[in-house]
Design an enzyme around this catalytic site. Structure first.
Site, mmCIF file in Angstrom:
data_model
loop_
_atom_site.group_PDB
_atom_site.id
_atom_site.type_symbol
_atom_site.label_atom_id
_atom_site.label_comp_id
_atom_site.label_asym_id
_atom_site.label_seq_id
_atom_site.Cartn_x
_atom_site.Cartn_y
_atom_site.Cartn_z
ATOM 1 N N PHE A 139 1.502 -11.984 3.711
ATOM 2 C CA PHE A 139 0.463 -11.254 4.468
ATOM 3 C C PHE A 139 -0.551 -12.197 5.139
ATOM 4 N N ASP B 52 11.029 -23.084 -2.626
ATOM 5 C CA ASP B 52 10.099 -22.696 -3.688
ATOM 6 C C ASP B 52 9.112 -23.836 -3.948
ATOM 7 N N THR C 186 4.313 -19.780 -10.804
ATOM 8 C CA THR C 186 4.068 -19.966 -9.362
ATOM 9 C C THR C 186 2.643 -20.425 -9.093
ATOM 10 N N THR D 82 -9.292 -16.624 -4.740
ATOM 11 C CA THR D 82 -9.759 -15.241 -4.656
ATOM 12 C C THR D 82 -11.080 -15.066 -5.398
ATOM 13 N N ASP D 83 -11.833 -14.049 -5.013
ATOM 14 C CA ASP D 83 -13.078 -13.751 -5.751
ATOM 15 C C ASP D 83 -12.777 -13.186 -7.137
ATOM 16 N N GLU D 84 -11.507 -12.827 -7.386
ATOM 17 C CA GLU D 84 -11.183 -12.191 -8.666
ATOM 18 C C GLU D 84 -11.296 -13.164 -9.836
ATOM 19 N N TYR E 144 -3.008 -12.172 -13.162
ATOM 20 C CA TYR E 144 -3.111 -12.692 -11.789
ATOM 21 C C TYR E 144 -4.381 -13.512 -11.628
ATOM 22 N N SER E 145 -5.537 -12.906 -11.939
ATOM 23 C CA SER E 145 -6.790 -13.630 -11.669
ATOM 24 C C SER E 145 -6.936 -14.832 -12.598
ATOM 25 N N LYS F 62 -4.932 -17.623 -11.010
ATOM 26 C CA LYS F 62 -5.646 -18.194 -9.850
ATOM 27 C C LYS F 62 -6.824 -19.049 -10.325
ATOM 28 N N ASN G 210 -11.241 -9.040 -0.901
ATOM 29 C CA ASN G 210 -10.012 -8.306 -0.535
ATOM 30 C C ASN G 210 -9.785 -8.282 0.976
ATOM 31 N N LYS H 152 0.278 -2.823 -1.795
ATOM 32 C CA LYS H 152 -1.172 -2.949 -1.879
ATOM 33 C C LYS H 152 -1.845 -1.637 -1.442
ATOM 34 N N PHE H 153 -3.099 -1.469 -1.857
ATOM 35 C CA PHE H 153 -3.830 -0.196 -1.739
ATOM 36 C C PHE H 153 -3.804 0.402 -0.321
ATOM 37 N N ASN I 138 -13.169 2.763 -3.796
ATOM 38 C CA ASN I 138 -11.822 3.174 -3.380
ATOM 39 C C ASN I 138 -11.836 4.590 -2.812
HETATM 40 P P1 NAD Z 1 1.552 -12.141 -0.352
HETATM 41 O O1 NAD Z 1 2.136 -11.750 -1.651
HETATM 42 O O2 NAD Z 1 1.584 -11.184 0.781
HETATM 43 O O3 NAD Z 1 2.230 -13.493 0.155
HETATM 44 C C1 NAD Z 1 2.537 -14.553 -0.713
HETATM 45 C C2 NAD Z 1 3.634 -15.385 -0.043
HETATM 46 O O4 NAD Z 1 3.923 -16.498 -0.916
HETATM 47 C C3 NAD Z 1 4.938 -14.620 0.165
HETATM 48 O O5 NAD Z 1 5.436 -14.848 1.462
HETATM 49 C C4 NAD Z 1 5.863 -15.198 -0.894
HETATM 50 O O6 NAD Z 1 7.245 -15.180 -0.493
HETATM 51 C C5 NAD Z 1 5.341 -16.606 -1.023
HETATM 52 N N1 NAD Z 1 5.641 -17.198 -2.334
HETATM 53 C C6 NAD Z 1 5.441 -16.614 -3.550
HETATM 54 N N2 NAD Z 1 5.864 -17.448 -4.523
HETATM 55 C C7 NAD Z 1 6.334 -18.558 -3.908
HETATM 56 C C8 NAD Z 1 6.921 -19.765 -4.380
HETATM 57 N N3 NAD Z 1 7.103 -19.977 -5.695
HETATM 58 N N4 NAD Z 1 7.300 -20.691 -3.474
HETATM 59 C C9 NAD Z 1 7.131 -20.467 -2.135
HETATM 60 N N5 NAD Z 1 6.598 -19.347 -1.645
HETATM 61 C C10 NAD Z 1 6.209 -18.396 -2.509
HETATM 62 O O7 NAD Z 1 0.056 -12.575 -0.689
HETATM 63 P P2 NAD Z 1 -1.247 -12.642 0.230
HETATM 64 O O8 NAD Z 1 -2.006 -11.397 0.046
HETATM 65 O O9 NAD Z 1 -0.857 -13.095 1.586
HETATM 66 O O10 NAD Z 1 -2.057 -13.793 -0.516
HETATM 67 C C11 NAD Z 1 -1.966 -15.148 -0.096
HETATM 68 C C12 NAD Z 1 -2.953 -15.980 -0.889
HETATM 69 O O11 NAD Z 1 -4.277 -15.474 -0.698
HETATM 70 C C13 NAD Z 1 -2.708 -15.924 -2.397
HETATM 71 O O12 NAD Z 1 -2.930 -17.220 -2.918
HETATM 72 C C14 NAD Z 1 -3.750 -14.942 -2.918
HETATM 73 O O13 NAD Z 1 -4.113 -15.239 -4.251
HETATM 74 C C15 NAD Z 1 -4.894 -15.220 -1.958
HETATM 75 N N6 NAD Z 1 -5.847 -14.111 -1.733
HETATM 76 C C16 NAD Z 1 -5.383 -12.878 -1.364
HETATM 77 C C17 NAD Z 1 -6.301 -11.854 -1.102
HETATM 78 C C18 NAD Z 1 -5.848 -10.491 -0.649
HETATM 79 O O14 NAD Z 1 -6.677 -9.576 -0.531
HETATM 80 N N7 NAD Z 1 -4.573 -10.281 -0.341
HETATM 81 C C19 NAD Z 1 -7.685 -12.100 -1.241
HETATM 82 C C20 NAD Z 1 -8.111 -13.385 -1.617
HETATM 83 C C21 NAD Z 1 -7.175 -14.373 -1.853
HETATM 84 P P1 TYD Z 2 -5.060 -3.814 -4.614
HETATM 85 O O1 TYD Z 2 -4.741 -3.625 -3.174
HETATM 86 O O2 TYD Z 2 -3.939 -3.888 -5.594
HETATM 87 O O3 TYD Z 2 -5.988 -5.119 -4.684
HETATM 88 P P2 TYD Z 2 -6.818 -5.772 -5.926
HETATM 89 O O4 TYD Z 2 -6.247 -5.304 -7.203
HETATM 90 O O5 TYD Z 2 -6.579 -7.229 -5.702
HETATM 91 O O6 TYD Z 2 -8.242 -5.387 -5.706
HETATM 92 O O7 TYD Z 2 -6.035 -2.647 -5.098
HETATM 93 C C1 TYD Z 2 -7.295 -2.426 -4.486
HETATM 94 C C2 TYD Z 2 -8.001 -1.344 -5.282
HETATM 95 O O8 TYD Z 2 -7.306 -0.104 -5.122
HETATM 96 C C3 TYD Z 2 -8.028 -1.593 -6.783
HETATM 97 O O9 TYD Z 2 -9.258 -1.118 -7.288
HETATM 98 C C4 TYD Z 2 -6.871 -0.772 -7.320
HETATM 99 C C5 TYD Z 2 -6.851 0.410 -6.379
HETATM 100 N N1 TYD Z 2 -5.550 1.055 -6.104
HETATM 101 C C6 TYD Z 2 -5.452 2.457 -6.135
HETATM 102 O O10 TYD Z 2 -6.430 3.173 -6.448
HETATM 103 N N2 TYD Z 2 -4.273 3.046 -5.800
HETATM 104 C C7 TYD Z 2 -3.174 2.315 -5.470
HETATM 105 O O11 TYD Z 2 -2.109 2.905 -5.166
HETATM 106 C C8 TYD Z 2 -3.276 0.876 -5.448
HETATM 107 C C9 TYD Z 2 -2.080 0.033 -5.100
HETATM 108 C C10 TYD Z 2 -4.501 0.287 -5.764
#
Ligand code: NAD
Ligand code: TYD
Length: 330
Positions: free
Chosen positions: A11, A56, A95, A119-121, A146-147, A150, A175, A185-186, A245
């Site tokens: 993403f 990987d 990972t 992440t802020d988590e 997860y958190s 990280k 987020n 994701k949500f 939410n």
């Molecule tokens: P995502 O799950 O959409 O993408 C992760 C990517 O990493 C995928 O393309 C996956 O194939 C690749 N990947 C996973 N394991 C791997 C491995 N062992 N080797 C090579 N590639 C691998 O996640 P995202 O939401 O894009 O998050 C990206 C980064 O941002 C993460 O480090 C996450 O902790 C951080 N982050 C995400 C958010 C959020 O809201 N999504 C917020 C803050 C920080």
């Molecule tokens: P998520 O997108 O999984 O992100 P994070 O856990 O990293 O915050 O979830 C965002 C918020 O939405 C979290 O409070 C959990 C909630 N949630 C729902 O209420 N319904 C859902 O179907 C999902 C996937 C998440």
């Protein structure tokens, strides 16, 4: 710059690669992504100055080989979903922690600059009425596998900076929302549920608060850090986007033409963090960066349109994701 972007087919990584190639015509990008369930080669198809290596980060030889010839690494690759971390924590440790150590070792060997995406988590959660948001000085207090993974990765980065002089920075972002986010994701889950005639499913009471930032704003900050960030520094990234939410669901229902209260409350997530909130003022000042998406409703509306126009991105994954949620009562 010649950049190695790990996780560049997921993403945030996909959006980073697309934004950087379009805004920085001199840059070249090598993407390392294992194309796990959230990574898609098609996200990067046809992009010039971009090469995808499918592999990987746990393959240390491959990481070393790719790190040799780049100016900097932006490390997005991770297992990223809290719900999955409750089912398979071991994968998250491998990972997110061991994988990050491989990246750090390669940076040490070849003196490559690293920006680590966190992440802020890692700070755990806040009470709903806590006036103090997360800052650089907030203690690490992760709640989920997860958190915690990280948080451990961030500690590894700090240790490699201090012990080995690796030039690495860290950003802890709130987020993200935007195109190319996996339907687990949500926000994408709720949007695509609506397309299929299914009501959004909200965990617990829906009072939990997340601090939303558009993915393009996050990625602009990441690029600024590459340009001007200091070694060993941590940058907190957020856009003052706190919403419960339920507030998000109501807004989404309204935008999609449904009654605002047309949602279903389902069982809560174990250990569900109540609230995240980032105080990003230091980053705004130090990076000369401010978020451009200041109206969440407009941003959300554009994301709904994107998912409507890109069924090929999510349709194939949707049934399996929902089957998995169903098994968890969600
Ligand atoms: P995502 O799950 O959409 O993408 C992760 C990517 O990493 C995928 O393309 C996956 O194939 C690749 N990947 C996973 N394991 C791997 C491995 N062992 N080797 C090579 N590639 C691998 O996640 P995202 O939401 O894009 O998050 C990206 C980064 O941002 C993460 O480090 C996450 O902790 C951080 N982050 C995400 C958010 C959020 O809201 N999504 C917020 C803050 C920080
Ligand atoms: P998520 O997108 O999984 O992100 P994070 O856990 O990293 O915050 O979830 C965002 C918020 O939405 C979290 O409070 C959990 C909630 N949630 C729902 O209420 N319904 C859902 O179907 C999902 C996937 C998440």
């Amino acid at each position: 710059m010649k950049l190695l972007v790990t996780g560049g087919a997921g993403f945030i990584g996909t959006n980073f690669v697309r934004q950087t190639l379009s805004e920085h015509p001199q840059d070249e990008i090598l993407v390392l992504d294992k194309l796990g369930y959230a990574g898609k080669a098609e996200n990067l198809a046809g992009l010039e100055r971009c090469r995808l290596v499918v592999g990987d980060i746990l393959d240390k030889d491959l990481v070393f080989d790719l790190a040799k010839d780049v100016d900097a690494i932006v490390h997005f690759a991770a297992e990223s979903h809290n719900d999955n971390s409750l089912l398979n924590p071991d994968l998250f440790v491998q990972t997110n922690v061991v994988g990050t150590v491989h990246i750090l070792e390669a940076c040490r060997e070849y003196k490559v600059r690293l920006h680590h995406i966190s992440t802020d988590e890692v700070f755990g959660d806040l009470a709903l009425d806590d006036p103090q948001k997360f800052t650089r000085l907030s203690p690490y207090k992760p709640s989920s596998p997860y958190s915690a993974s990280k948080a451990a990765a961030d500690m590894m980065v700090r240790a490699w900076v201090r012990s080995f002089g690796v030039f690495a920075s860290i950003s802890n972002c709130s987020n993200n929302y935007g195109p190319y986010q996996h339907v687990e994701k949500f926000i994408p889950r709720m949007i695509t549920n609506r397309f299929l005639g299914v009501r959004p499913r909200v965990y617990g009471t829906g009072q939990n608060v997340r601090d939303w930032i558009h993915v393009d704003d996050h990625n602009h900050a990441v690029y600024k850090i590459l340009e001007t960030g200091k070694p060993g520094e941590t940058y907190l990234l957020g856009a003052n986007g706190e919403l419960s939410n339920l507030e998000v669901v109501r807004m989404l229902n309204k935008l999609m033409g449904y009654e605002e209260d047309d949602y279903e409350l389902v069982s809560d997530r174990a250990g569900h963090d109540r609230r995240y909130a980032i105080d990003a003022r230091e980053s705004y000042r130090e990076l000369d960066w401010t978020p451009e998406y200041t109206n969440f409703e407009l941003g959300l509306s554009s994301v709904i349109t994107w998912y409507k126009n890109h069924p090929e991105f999510w349709e194939a994954d949707k049934a399996q994701v929902e089957a998995q949620y169903k098994m968890q009562g969600k």
